[in-house]
Design a protein around this motif. Structure first.
Motif, PDB file in Angstrom:
ATOM      1  N   ARG A  33       0.812  -1.216   0.000  1.00 58.92           N
ATOM      2  CA  ARG A  33       0.000   0.000   0.000  1.00 58.92           C
ATOM      3  C   ARG A  33       0.846   1.266   0.000  1.00 58.92           C
ATOM      4  O   ARG A  33       0.369   2.346  -0.331  1.00 58.92           O
ATOM      5  CB  ARG A  33      -0.910   0.019   1.226  1.00 58.92           C
ATOM      6  CG  ARG A  33      -1.872  -1.154   1.316  1.00 58.92           C
ATOM      7  CD  ARG A  33      -2.811  -0.981   2.488  1.00 58.92           C
ATOM      8  NE  ARG A  33      -3.608   0.212   2.336  1.00 58.92           N
ATOM      9  CZ  ARG A  33      -4.128   0.905   3.354  1.00 58.92           C
ATOM     10  NH1 ARG A  33      -3.919   0.522   4.577  1.00 58.92           N
ATOM     11  NH2 ARG A  33      -4.844   1.989   3.131  1.00 58.92           N
ATOM     12  N   LEU A  34       2.120   1.139   0.404  1.00 60.49           N
ATOM     13  CA  LEU A  34       2.919   2.336   0.640  1.00 60.49           C
ATOM     14  C   LEU A  34       3.040   3.261  -0.559  1.00 60.49           C
ATOM     15  O   LEU A  34       2.839   4.472  -0.406  1.00 60.49           O
ATOM     16  CB  LEU A  34       4.304   1.934   1.148  1.00 60.49           C
ATOM     17  CG  LEU A  34       5.236   3.101   1.486  1.00 60.49           C
ATOM     18  CD1 LEU A  34       4.608   4.007   2.520  1.00 60.49           C
ATOM     19  CD2 LEU A  34       6.576   2.577   1.975  1.00 60.49           C
ATOM     20  N   PRO A  35       3.383   2.777  -1.778  1.00 60.27           N
ATOM     21  CA  PRO A  35       3.566   3.729  -2.880  1.00 60.27           C
ATOM     22  C   PRO A  35       2.347   4.591  -3.166  1.00 60.27           C
ATOM     23  O   PRO A  35       2.463   5.811  -3.339  1.00 60.27           O
ATOM     24  CB  PRO A  35       3.908   2.817  -4.068  1.00 60.27           C
ATOM     25  CG  PRO A  35       4.509   1.603  -3.444  1.00 60.27           C
ATOM     26  CD  PRO A  35       3.737   1.402  -2.177  1.00 60.27           C
ATOM     27  N   SER A  36       1.162   3.969  -3.190  1.00 68.24           N
ATOM     28  CA  SER A  36      -0.037   4.755  -3.473  1.00 68.24           C
ATOM     29  C   SER A  36      -0.363   5.700  -2.320  1.00 68.24           C
ATOM     30  O   SER A  36      -0.759   6.846  -2.538  1.00 68.24           O
ATOM     31  CB  SER A  36      -1.226   3.820  -3.747  1.00 68.24           C
ATOM     32  OG  SER A  36      -1.466   2.967  -2.638  1.00 68.24           O
ATOM     33  N   ALA A  74      -0.533   9.968  -2.091  1.00 68.28           N
ATOM     34  CA  ALA A  74      -1.681  10.690  -1.536  1.00 68.28           C
ATOM     35  C   ALA A  74      -1.281  11.507  -0.313  1.00 68.28           C
ATOM     36  O   ALA A  74      -1.742  12.642  -0.133  1.00 68.28           O
ATOM     37  CB  ALA A  74      -2.787   9.706  -1.172  1.00 68.28           C
ATOM     38  N   ALA A  75      -0.407  10.941   0.538  1.00 74.89           N
ATOM     39  CA  ALA A  75      -0.001  11.636   1.760  1.00 74.89           C
ATOM     40  C   ALA A  75       0.780  12.904   1.441  1.00 74.89           C
ATOM     41  O   ALA A  75       0.580  13.954   2.063  1.00 74.89           O
ATOM     42  CB  ALA A  75       0.834  10.704   2.632  1.00 74.89           C
ATOM     43  N   VAL A  76       1.672  12.821   0.479  1.00 80.26           N
ATOM     44  CA  VAL A  76       2.476  13.983   0.109  1.00 80.26           C
ATOM     45  C   VAL A  76       1.615  15.046  -0.568  1.00 80.26           C
ATOM     46  O   VAL A  76       1.845  16.249  -0.405  1.00 80.26           O
ATOM     47  CB  VAL A  76       3.636  13.557  -0.817  1.00 80.26           C
ATOM     48  CG1 VAL A  76       4.368  14.771  -1.363  1.00 80.26           C
ATOM     49  CG2 VAL A  76       4.604  12.646  -0.064  1.00 80.26           C
ATOM     50  N   ALA A  77       0.596  14.609  -1.278  1.00 73.34           N
ATOM     51  CA  ALA A  77      -0.237  15.548  -2.035  1.00 73.34           C
ATOM     52  C   ALA A  77      -1.251  16.276  -1.161  1.00 73.34           C
ATOM     53  O   ALA A  77      -1.615  17.417  -1.452  1.00 73.34           O
ATOM     54  CB  ALA A  77      -0.969  14.812  -3.158  1.00 73.34           C
ATOM     55  N   GLN A 108      -6.913  14.137   6.746  1.00 72.77           N
ATOM     56  CA  GLN A 108      -6.817  13.154   5.662  1.00 72.77           C
ATOM     57  C   GLN A 108      -5.488  12.404   5.743  1.00 72.77           C
ATOM     58  O   GLN A 108      -5.428  11.192   5.504  1.00 72.77           O
ATOM     59  CB  GLN A 108      -6.948  13.836   4.306  1.00 72.77           C
ATOM     60  CG  GLN A 108      -6.965  12.848   3.136  1.00 72.77           C
ATOM     61  CD  GLN A 108      -7.166  13.537   1.802  1.00 72.77           C
ATOM     62  OE1 GLN A 108      -7.355  14.745   1.738  1.00 72.77           O
ATOM     63  NE2 GLN A 108      -7.131  12.777   0.728  1.00 72.77           N
ATOM     64  N   LEU A 109      -4.423  13.110   6.094  1.00 75.82           N
ATOM     65  CA  LEU A 109      -3.122  12.457   6.260  1.00 75.82           C
ATOM     66  C   LEU A 109      -3.201  11.389   7.346  1.00 75.82           C
ATOM     67  O   LEU A 109      -2.712  10.262   7.157  1.00 75.82           O
ATOM     68  CB  LEU A 109      -2.061  13.502   6.620  1.00 75.82           C
ATOM     69  CG  LEU A 109      -0.692  12.936   7.019  1.00 75.82           C
ATOM     70  CD1 LEU A 109      -0.079  12.141   5.878  1.00 75.82           C
ATOM     71  CD2 LEU A 109       0.237  14.053   7.471  1.00 75.82           C
ATOM     72  N   LEU A 130       5.874  15.536   6.768  1.00 78.86           N
ATOM     73  CA  LEU A 130       4.514  15.093   7.088  1.00 78.86           C
ATOM     74  C   LEU A 130       4.236  15.182   8.583  1.00 78.86           C
ATOM     75  O   LEU A 130       3.069  15.274   8.990  1.00 78.86           O
ATOM     76  CB  LEU A 130       4.297  13.656   6.598  1.00 78.86           C
ATOM     77  CG  LEU A 130       4.365  13.447   5.078  1.00 78.86           C
ATOM     78  CD1 LEU A 130       4.147  11.977   4.736  1.00 78.86           C
ATOM     79  CD2 LEU A 130       3.338  14.313   4.362  1.00 78.86           C
ATOM     80  N   VAL A 131       5.277  15.148   9.401  1.00 78.89           N
ATOM     81  CA  VAL A 131       5.089  15.264  10.855  1.00 78.89           C
ATOM     82  C   VAL A 131       4.432  16.596  11.184  1.00 78.89           C
ATOM     83  O   VAL A 131       3.453  16.653  11.949  1.00 78.89           O
ATOM     84  CB  VAL A 131       6.435  15.120  11.580  1.00 78.89           C
ATOM     85  CG1 VAL A 131       6.257  15.373  13.082  1.00 78.89           C
ATOM     86  CG2 VAL A 131       7.018  13.728  11.351  1.00 78.89           C
ATOM     87  N   ASP A 132       4.929  17.669  10.608  1.00 77.19           N
ATOM     88  CA  ASP A 132       4.361  18.996  10.879  1.00 77.19           C
ATOM     89  C   ASP A 132       2.951  19.122  10.316  1.00 77.19           C
ATOM     90  O   ASP A 132       2.104  19.823  10.898  1.00 77.19           O
ATOM     91  CB  ASP A 132       5.257  20.082  10.286  1.00 77.19           C
ATOM     92  CG  ASP A 132       6.585  20.200  11.023  1.00 77.19           C
ATOM     93  OD1 ASP A 132       6.614  19.898  12.227  1.00 77.19           O
ATOM     94  OD2 ASP A 132       7.590  20.574  10.389  1.00 77.19           O
ATOM     95  N   VAL A 133       2.675  18.469   9.199  1.00 80.55           N
ATOM     96  CA  VAL A 133       1.313  18.482   8.653  1.00 80.55           C
ATOM     97  C   VAL A 133       0.355  17.833   9.648  1.00 80.55           C
ATOM     98  O   VAL A 133      -0.731  18.364   9.930  1.00 80.55           O
ATOM     99  CB  VAL A 133       1.252  17.752   7.302  1.00 80.55           C
ATOM    100  CG1 VAL A 133      -0.194  17.669   6.808  1.00 80.55           C
ATOM    101  CG2 VAL A 133       2.121  18.465   6.268  1.00 80.55           C
TER     102      VAL A 133
END
Length: 580
Positions: A194-197, A201-204, A210-211, A233-236
């Motif tokens: 699942r990681l690549p998809s 999405a997480a970066v976008a 949602q993250l 992503l931690v700060d997000v």
């Protein structure tokens, strides 16, 4: 089988090579399945024979690795099946290519023969006409039946070649479809995980909620890999609303739990993303302490490298405070011990953030104390032995198991009197403290909890600034508090009290220059019982030594925030005030 036809045509490729690739993946999948089985057996043995937290950690880690191996094996098996199907399809196309090539060769040969016959008849007819003395001979009348037969055959051969070309084009399209189908199947989440998809999405996404939803389904390994590649992503995640964070966490909490009370999904997040879970407002205290236990373990590893002169940056310990590192290591050893003697609700030394929880969080918790130390507080202030900034909270915890304290330092605190006397510096820290309370409140009903804020020296400025930012307390206690921002007003339903000895700050406050005169020693909202007498106050009246007087006044300022025998009267009065 070698490719048949033109290079890059529909028959390109080696079926044998495809078969070998499939066989290699099948063999690797079998190896991984056997390894996963062995790990699962080891975990089962440890579950029954290895007691304690270290055993539980081994079981959880081993089970996670076994699950990762099974996932890899499933992906390889999927690849094996895909390649086998692809090989059969290529083999069938290559057979069709051979048939078409044979048809093309036959048609081209037949067409050449027919064309040669037609050309021969035409030339013979030309010679005949040229040699006729009467001039009556005609080329059309020379062997007309035979010529017509060869022309019909030539037309049939041309139609056959057109049919072969159309069939070839169909095969080219079919091969493209087969190739695309294979590529898609090899890129399937079953194969890649699942990681690549989720990474994309997480970066976008710009939504912290949602993250978190995306992170909730990943294994601890995938979480660690994702945050290693994308630490931003931690700060997000930290921007998420605490109430929604708690709803997300509770949703993940459905199902069977481990010895720490965590489901598999929650345990994966704690183990794979401790930097997030250990500092995410809205996550329950017990889970945050578990996450910060891992953060403490990592920091201990960093300290050991620094002390050994082998930091990850390649630098030696030159310039490092080795004694300070040893104090920090000794303190953190309490956080990773079994059972832990230090509970870290927040630990991010790189950002100068630490909150220690003192007391047992649970159903018996009836009072929450937020304790904010004063000017000069640093991370090292938490590492002292004997303990320093935790003394008042330790005292309350020893009196009643219903008290749980949070000794709070989120970010850099003022390190001198000039910094401590700047109201503009306190206001932003107040918003941070209010956010801390909002996150903590997701774990209890404020209407059923006695909420107390205690601020020593500048710490009171932090507390009252948090009230300006929306925090609410049942009791605000000043321990020789410095002052309140100009926007601060006492809240209805909150009691305010001030406790102090004659100290250096109190003397400075007489000038009206400290916090523009707005301080708890003079404000009507704060109840006061007068000044306590310090153990050396008798010297102040007769000594002419100004340095000794200053020393006593500074000691008195520290005394009010201690659990020493000389300060027991003050502590008992505070206890009576916040419980009456």
């Amino acid at each position: 089988m070698s490719a048949v036809g033109v290079a890059g045509g529909p028959g390109a490729g080696s079926v044998q090579s495809i078969g070998r690739a499939a066989s290699a993946r099948s063999q690797k999948a079998d190896d991984l399945e056997r390894a996963a089985f062995d790990l699962r057996r080891a975990a089962d043995w440890a579950a029954g024979s290895w007691k304690g937290r270290s055993g539980e950690a081994f079981v959880a880690s081993t089970a996670d690795v076994a699950a990762e191996l099974r996932g890899l094996a499933a992906g390889l098996e999927h690849q094996t099946s895909t390649l086998q199907t692809y090989g059969r399809a290529v083999e069938a196309i290559q057979a069709e290519v051979r048939v078409l090539e044979a048809r093309r060769t036959m048609a081209q040969t037949s067409l050449a023969l027919a064309a040669a016959h037609v050309e021969a008849i035409r030339r013979e007819a030309e010679h005949m006409v040229a040699a006729d003395p009467t001039g009556l001979a005609s080329e059309e009348e020379y062997r007309p039946g035979e010529k017509s037969m060869w022309e019909r055959r030539a037309d049939e051969d041309r139609r056959e070649l057109l049919s072969v070309d159309r069939a070839w084009d169909d095969l080219v399209e079919e091969r493209a479809v087969v190739d695309r189908r294979c590529v898609t199947a090899l890129d399937d989440p079953v194969v890649r995980g699942r990681l690549p998809s989720i990474r994309e999405a997480a970066v976008a996404t710009a939504s912290p909620e949602q993250l978190l939803a995306l992170l909730g389904g990943l294994s601890r390994t995938d979480l660690a890999l994702l945050l290693q590649d994308h630490p931003e992503l931690v700060d997000v995640a930290f921007r998420a609303d605490p109430e929604r964070v708690r709803a997300w966490w509770d949703e993940l909490g459905r199902g069977s739990v481990d010895g720490d009370g965590m489901t598999a999904a929650q345990a994966a997040l704690i183990a794979g993303a401790p930097a997030i879970i250990g500092a995410l407002d809205g996550v329950p205290p017990v889970a945050r302490v578990l996450a910060n236990r891992l953060n403490a373990e990592r920091r201990i590893d960093e300290i050991d490298l620094l002390l050994a002169g082998r930091s990850t940056r390649g630098a030696s310990t030159v310039g490092e405070d080795a004694a300070g590192l040893m104090r920090e290591r000794a303190y953190l050893a309490g956080a990773v011990s079994e059972p832990p003697v230090v509970q870290l609700y927040l630990f991010d030394p790189a950002a100068d953030r630490i909150v220690e929880m003192i007391g047992e969080w649970g159903a018996t918790t009836s009072s929450i104390i937020t304790y904010v130390p004063g000017t000069g507080a640093r991370l090292d202030s938490f590492y002292g032995d004997p303990r320093e900034v935790q003394q008042v909270s330790d005292w309350f915890a020893s009196r009643d198991e219903g008290y749980v304290s949070f000794v709070y330092k989120d970010g850099r605190f003022p390190q001198n009197l000039l910094e401590a006397n700047l109201p503009a510096r306190a206001l932003p820290t107040g918003a941070q403290l209010a956010s801390f309370q909002a996150g903590l409140r997701q774990s209890y009903d404020p209407g059923q909890m006695n909420e107390i804020a205690i601020g020593h020296s500048w710490g009171l400025a932090n507390v009252t600034s948090s009230e300006v930012a929306g925090a609410r307390y049942d009791h605000v206690v000043s321990l020789a508090g410095a002052g309140m921002p100009s926007a601060w007003e006492p809240r209805d339903g909150t009691t305010y009290s001030d406790y102090r000895y004659l100290d250096a700050l109190h003397v400075a406050q007489w000038t009206g220059q400290v916090w523009n005169g707005k301080n708890p020693g003079q404000h009507w909202a704060f109840e006061r019982d007068g000044l306590f007498s310090g153990p050396d106050d008798h010297e102040l009246a007769f000594t002419r030594d100004l340095e000794r007087k200053a020393e006593i006044l500074v000691e008195n300022h520290t005394l009010i925030a201690s659990s020493s025998a000389e300060n027991q009267q003050a502590l008992r009065k505070i206890l009576w005030r916040i419980t009456s």
